[in-house]
Design an enzyme around this catalytic site. Sequence first.
Site, PDB file in Angstrom:
ATOM      1  N   ARG A  50      -2.135 -14.469   4.845  1.00 42.50           N
ATOM      2  CA  ARG A  50      -2.822 -13.829   6.079  1.00 42.50           C
ATOM      3  C   ARG A  50      -1.949 -14.080   7.366  1.00 42.50           C
ATOM      4  O   ARG A  50      -1.954 -12.930   7.898  1.00 42.50           O
ATOM      5  CB  ARG A  50      -4.528 -14.142   6.173  1.00 42.50           C
ATOM      6  CG  ARG A  50      -5.358 -13.963   5.258  1.00 42.50           C
ATOM      7  CD  ARG A  50      -5.463 -12.623   4.733  1.00 42.50           C
ATOM      8  NE  ARG A  50      -6.330 -12.065   5.835  1.00 42.50           N
ATOM      9  CZ  ARG A  50      -6.925 -10.715   6.002  1.00 42.50           C
ATOM     10  NH1 ARG A  50      -7.193 -10.126   4.660  1.00 42.50           N
ATOM     11  NH2 ARG A  50      -7.296 -10.180   7.162  1.00 42.50           N
ATOM     12  N   ARG A  75       2.770  -6.658   8.503  1.00 44.38           N
ATOM     13  CA  ARG A  75       2.210  -5.301   9.209  1.00 44.38           C
ATOM     14  C   ARG A  75       2.863  -4.945  10.574  1.00 44.38           C
ATOM     15  O   ARG A  75       2.918  -3.713  10.938  1.00 44.38           O
ATOM     16  CB  ARG A  75       0.495  -5.651   9.468  1.00 44.38           C
ATOM     17  CG  ARG A  75      -0.024  -5.613   8.176  1.00 44.38           C
ATOM     18  CD  ARG A  75      -1.629  -6.094   8.322  1.00 44.38           C
ATOM     19  NE  ARG A  75      -2.484  -5.644   6.997  1.00 44.38           N
ATOM     20  CZ  ARG A  75      -3.539  -6.264   6.854  1.00 44.38           C
ATOM     21  NH1 ARG A  75      -4.161  -7.246   7.473  1.00 44.38           N
ATOM     22  NH2 ARG A  75      -4.211  -5.836   5.695  1.00 44.38           N
ATOM     23  N   LYS A  85       0.962  -1.173  -0.129  1.00 44.96           N
ATOM     24  CA  LYS A  85       0.081  -0.026  -0.086  1.00 44.96           C
ATOM     25  C   LYS A  85       0.906   1.161  -0.077  1.00 44.96           C
ATOM     26  O   LYS A  85       2.046   1.220   0.163  1.00 44.96           O
ATOM     27  CB  LYS A  85      -0.911  -0.020   1.371  1.00 44.96           C
ATOM     28  CG  LYS A  85      -1.929  -1.251   1.258  1.00 44.96           C
ATOM     29  CD  LYS A  85      -2.670  -1.181   2.413  1.00 44.96           C
ATOM     30  CE  LYS A  85      -3.927  -2.523   2.341  1.00 44.96           C
ATOM     31  NZ  LYS A  85      -4.986  -2.095   3.511  1.00 44.96           N
ATOM     32  N   HIS A 123      -2.240  -5.439   1.529  1.00 44.11           N
ATOM     33  CA  HIS A 123      -3.298  -6.121   1.389  1.00 44.11           C
ATOM     34  C   HIS A 123      -3.363  -7.597   1.261  1.00 44.11           C
ATOM     35  O   HIS A 123      -2.275  -7.934   0.625  1.00 44.11           O
ATOM     36  CB  HIS A 123      -4.269  -5.402   0.161  1.00 44.11           C
ATOM     37  CG  HIS A 123      -5.441  -6.307  -0.080  1.00 44.11           C
ATOM     38  ND1 HIS A 123      -6.743  -5.903   0.521  1.00 44.11           N
ATOM     39  CD2 HIS A 123      -5.458  -7.238  -0.989  1.00 44.11           C
ATOM     40  CE1 HIS A 123      -7.632  -6.860  -0.133  1.00 44.11           C
ATOM     41  NE2 HIS A 123      -6.801  -7.754  -0.890  1.00 44.11           N
ATOM     42  N   ASN A 129      -2.015   0.279   6.597  1.00 45.36           N
ATOM     43  CA  ASN A 129      -1.415  -1.003   7.287  1.00 45.36           C
ATOM     44  C   ASN A 129      -0.319  -1.692   6.199  1.00 45.36           C
ATOM     45  O   ASN A 129      -0.342  -3.205   6.377  1.00 45.36           O
ATOM     46  CB  ASN A 129      -2.284  -1.780   8.090  1.00 45.36           C
ATOM     47  CG  ASN A 129      -3.523  -2.190   6.960  1.00 45.36           C
ATOM     48  OD1 ASN A 129      -3.432  -1.815   5.698  1.00 45.36           O
ATOM     49  ND2 ASN A 129      -4.284  -2.885   7.201  1.00 45.36           N
ATOM     50  N   GLU A 164      -9.957 -10.398  -7.135  1.00 41.87           N
ATOM     51  CA  GLU A 164      -8.832  -9.088  -7.110  1.00 41.87           C
ATOM     52  C   GLU A 164      -7.947  -9.341  -8.128  1.00 41.87           C
ATOM     53  O   GLU A 164      -7.458  -8.160  -8.613  1.00 41.87           O
ATOM     54  CB  GLU A 164      -8.538  -9.369  -5.701  1.00 41.87           C
ATOM     55  CG  GLU A 164      -9.429  -8.863  -4.592  1.00 41.87           C
ATOM     56  CD  GLU A 164      -9.002  -9.053  -3.190  1.00 41.87           C
ATOM     57  OE1 GLU A 164      -9.874  -8.774  -2.380  1.00 41.87           O
ATOM     58  OE2 GLU A 164      -7.883  -9.556  -2.786  1.00 41.87           O
ATOM     59  N   TYR A 220     -12.693  -1.678  -3.225  1.00 42.50           N
ATOM     60  CA  TYR A 220     -13.228  -1.946  -1.987  1.00 42.50           C
ATOM     61  C   TYR A 220     -14.837  -1.680  -1.641  1.00 42.50           C
ATOM     62  O   TYR A 220     -15.200  -1.577  -0.672  1.00 42.50           O
ATOM     63  CB  TYR A 220     -12.504  -0.931  -1.000  1.00 42.50           C
ATOM     64  CG  TYR A 220     -11.180  -1.120  -0.557  1.00 42.50           C
ATOM     65  CD1 TYR A 220     -10.725  -2.280  -0.081  1.00 42.50           C
ATOM     66  CD2 TYR A 220      -9.954  -0.715  -1.122  1.00 42.50           C
ATOM     67  CE1 TYR A 220      -9.459  -2.948   0.467  1.00 42.50           C
ATOM     68  CE2 TYR A 220      -8.587  -0.955  -0.933  1.00 42.50           C
ATOM     69  CZ  TYR A 220      -8.518  -2.015   0.031  1.00 42.50           C
ATOM     70  OH  TYR A 220      -7.078  -2.278   0.371  1.00 42.50           O
ATOM     71  N   PHE A 229     -15.072   3.414   7.695  1.00 39.42           N
ATOM     72  CA  PHE A 229     -13.928   3.759   7.355  1.00 39.42           C
ATOM     73  C   PHE A 229     -13.736   3.907   5.778  1.00 39.42           C
ATOM     74  O   PHE A 229     -12.684   4.115   5.099  1.00 39.42           O
ATOM     75  CB  PHE A 229     -12.691   3.057   7.880  1.00 39.42           C
ATOM     76  CG  PHE A 229     -12.943   1.889   7.501  1.00 39.42           C
ATOM     77  CD1 PHE A 229     -12.587   1.177   6.422  1.00 39.42           C
ATOM     78  CD2 PHE A 229     -13.557   0.627   8.490  1.00 39.42           C
ATOM     79  CE1 PHE A 229     -12.777  -0.224   6.233  1.00 39.42           C
ATOM     80  CE2 PHE A 229     -13.712  -0.557   8.303  1.00 39.42           C
ATOM     81  CZ  PHE A 229     -13.254  -0.863   6.954  1.00 39.42           C
TER      82      PHE A 229
HETATM   83  P1  IDP Z   1      -7.733  -6.516   5.961  1.00 41.67           P
HETATM   84  O1  IDP Z   1      -7.053  -5.628   4.999  1.00 41.67           O
HETATM   85  O2  IDP Z   1      -7.130  -7.335   7.058  1.00 41.67           O
HETATM   86  O3  IDP Z   1      -8.559  -7.807   5.313  1.00 41.67           O
HETATM   87  P2  IDP Z   1     -10.522  -5.384   6.162  1.00 41.67           P
HETATM   88  O4  IDP Z   1     -11.544  -5.625   7.316  1.00 41.67           O
HETATM   89  O5  IDP Z   1     -10.619  -6.234   5.036  1.00 41.67           O
HETATM   90  O6  IDP Z   1      -9.099  -5.671   6.506  1.00 41.67           O
HETATM   91  O7  IDP Z   1     -10.382  -4.022   5.856  1.00 41.67           O
HETATM   92  C1  IDP Z   1      -9.811  -3.455   4.686  1.00 41.67           C
HETATM   93  C2  IDP Z   1      -8.870  -2.234   4.817  1.00 41.67           C
HETATM   94  O8  IDP Z   1      -9.553  -1.332   5.451  1.00 41.67           O
HETATM   95  C3  IDP Z   1      -7.779  -2.525   5.863  1.00 41.67           C
HETATM   96  O9  IDP Z   1      -6.832  -3.280   5.497  1.00 41.67           O
HETATM   97  C4  IDP Z   1      -7.708  -1.114   6.282  1.00 41.67           C
HETATM   98  O10 IDP Z   1      -6.561  -0.574   5.250  1.00 41.67           O
HETATM   99  C5  IDP Z   1      -8.967  -0.398   6.134  1.00 41.67           C
HETATM  100  N1  IDP Z   1      -9.570  -0.519   7.641  1.00 41.67           N
HETATM  101  C6  IDP Z   1     -10.023  -1.532   8.089  1.00 41.67           C
HETATM  102  N2  IDP Z   1     -10.371  -1.067   9.310  1.00 41.67           N
HETATM  103  C7  IDP Z   1     -10.299   0.105   9.651  1.00 41.67           C
HETATM  104  C8  IDP Z   1     -10.609   1.126  10.587  1.00 41.67           C
HETATM  105  O11 IDP Z   1     -11.220   0.582  11.629  1.00 41.67           O
HETATM  106  N3  IDP Z   1     -10.384   2.322  10.186  1.00 41.67           N
HETATM  107  C9  IDP Z   1      -9.500   2.734   9.256  1.00 41.67           C
HETATM  108  N4  IDP Z   1      -9.207   1.749   8.110  1.00 41.67           N
HETATM  109  C10 IDP Z   1      -9.574   0.479   8.409  1.00 41.67           C
HETATM  110 MG    MG Z   2      -9.932  -7.670   3.830  1.00 44.77          MG
END
Ligand code: IDP
Ligand code: MG
Length: 139
Positions: free
Chosen positions: A87, A104, A11, A117, A114, A128, A51, A59
């Site tokens: 993961r 991460r 990212k 992805h 973070n 994807e 997304y 968010f």
């Molecule tokens: P993942 O990337 O670990 O699968 P997801 O729940 O699919 O997590 O969320 C997608 C992306 O959205 C996350 O990687 C992160 O960049 C962002 N995200 C998730 N939760 C939050 C939050 O609570 N605040 C801000 N951004 C968030």
């Molecule tokens: Mg996800």
Amino acid sequence: MTGKITFTMIKPDAVEANNIGPILAMINKAGFTIKALKYLSLTKEQAGQFYAVHKERPFYGELVDYMSSGPLVAAILSKDNAVSDYRKLIGATDPTKAEEGTIRKMFAKSIAANAVHGSDSDENAHIESDFFFSQLERF
Ligand code: IDP
Ligand code: MG
């Protein structure tokens, strides 16, 4: 054997911090092979489309702005059990909860920025991958 591929992005925060090389090295060291790779930036519209499953989450706007804020690296990775093993390698969404030694934990700046992805299912890994890569771009 379940799912031989997963999809990842390095990212914008990790690109900005010059961590493309270290992250790709960790990916290779963990036994993943790179099947496709590109460096590009997403428009807001493209990030919103990628997304779209998160559209109702609070968010979403922040995520779309962030993912279109600078260049990223997109890749298809291959390995047995690619989705779940990747993961594990990347760690929890919130880097403060990610285990030591995960991507991460090492490179993420915040829950939004973070570092990487990783697909959450075999079906999404294919969806994807198809979003970013044509068949001619996979090896
Ligand atoms: P993942 O990337 O670990 O699968 P997801 O729940 O699919 O997590 O969320 C997608 C992306 O959205 C996350 O990687 C992160 O960049 C962002 N995200 C998730 N939760 C939050 C939050 O609570 N605040 C801000 N951004 C968030
Ligand atoms: Mg996800």
